[in-house]
Design a protein around this motif. Structure first.
Motif, mmCIF file in Angstrom:
data_model
loop_
_atom_site.group_PDB
_atom_site.id
_atom_site.type_symbol
_atom_site.label_atom_id
_atom_site.label_comp_id
_atom_site.label_asym_id
_atom_site.label_seq_id
_atom_site.Cartn_x
_atom_site.Cartn_y
_atom_site.Cartn_z
ATOM 1 N N UNK A 173 0.827 -1.212 0.000
ATOM 2 C CA UNK A 173 0.000 0.000 0.000
ATOM 3 C C UNK A 173 0.859 1.259 0.000
ATOM 4 N N UNK A 174 1.901 1.286 0.819
ATOM 5 C CA UNK A 174 2.744 2.486 0.883
ATOM 6 C C UNK A 174 3.539 2.664 -0.413
ATOM 7 N N UNK A 175 3.955 1.579 -1.033
ATOM 8 C CA UNK A 175 4.679 1.668 -2.297
ATOM 9 C C UNK A 175 3.775 2.216 -3.388
ATOM 10 N N UNK A 176 2.560 1.716 -3.449
ATOM 11 C CA UNK A 176 1.605 2.236 -4.448
ATOM 12 C C UNK A 176 1.318 3.710 -4.217
ATOM 13 N N UNK A 177 1.197 4.111 -2.957
ATOM 14 C CA UNK A 177 0.940 5.522 -2.640
ATOM 15 C C UNK A 177 2.121 6.396 -3.061
ATOM 16 N N UNK B 38 7.110 -8.357 -6.595
ATOM 17 C CA UNK B 38 7.848 -9.127 -5.590
ATOM 18 C C UNK B 38 7.041 -9.234 -4.299
ATOM 19 N N UNK B 39 6.363 -8.158 -3.949
ATOM 20 C CA UNK B 39 5.510 -8.176 -2.754
ATOM 21 C C UNK B 39 4.362 -9.160 -2.971
ATOM 22 N N UNK B 40 3.747 -9.115 -4.146
ATOM 23 C CA UNK B 40 2.638 -10.022 -4.440
ATOM 24 C C UNK B 40 3.093 -11.481 -4.436
ATOM 25 N N UNK B 41 4.290 -11.738 -4.946
ATOM 26 C CA UNK B 41 4.828 -13.100 -4.927
ATOM 27 C C UNK B 41 5.072 -13.564 -3.495
ATOM 28 N N UNK B 42 5.569 -12.660 -2.641
ATOM 29 C CA UNK B 42 5.791 -13.013 -1.239
ATOM 30 C C UNK B 42 4.458 -13.325 -0.550
ATOM 31 N N UNK B 43 3.434 -12.535 -0.832
ATOM 32 C CA UNK B 43 2.109 -12.811 -0.256
ATOM 33 C C UNK B 43 1.578 -14.164 -0.735
#
Length: 147
Positions: free
Chosen positions: A42-46, A90-95
């Motif tokens: 969320x913070x990265x997208x923001x 990468x975040x989505x892959x970790x999730x």
């Protein structure tokens, strides 16, 4: 009264680091990292959204040196946006690895990555030893190409 859900109580960083090895990637730790990854996403997208808005709304600049400085700043901001956009998958892959109960384990060796490393880089896919070897090989390859 039901027993408390171990995933509902948020662990602190200190609790994570002090946990015995036998607790590695239990439900509470997975919940901790899931929350950390969601917040990072969320913070990265923001930041990407805010940076793009900043680039799209240039100030009125009449001085050529101010304009040149603004353009240089925009180039730096675009590199930052590019880097952060590469972080999102990468975040989505970790999730996804959390969902599959594979999070926290090296993709090459299957060994634990370690809490300290995951706290520093929650998207880590490799344990420190494998990552170091990979970087050394890459460095050697780059050196050989330039010789």
């Amino acid at each position: 009264m039901q027993a408390p859900d171990p995933t509902s109580a948020t662990l602190s960083v200190e609790q994570m680091l002090a946990a015995p090895e036998s607790d590695y990637m239990n439900a509470a730790q997975q919940a901790f990292f899931r929350q950390r990854l969601v917040e990072l996403h969320d913070s990265t997208r923001a930041r990407i959204r805010d940076t793009k808005a900043q680039i799209m709304n240039p100030p009125e600049l009449v001085d050529l040196s101010d304009r040149a400085s603004w353009e240089e700043q925009c180039l730096i901001l675009m590199r930052i946006v590019d880097r952060e956009q590469k972080l999102l998958p990468k975040i989505q892959q970790a999730l996804e690895r959390i969902r599959l109960n594979e999070y926290g384990y090296c993709l090459e060796t299957g060994e634990p990555i370690g809490i300290a490393r995951l706290l520093a880089r929650p998207t880590a896919e490799l344990c420190a030893d494998v990552k170091l070897c990979s970087e050394l090989k890459e460095h050697m390859y780059v050196k050989e190409r330039h010789v």
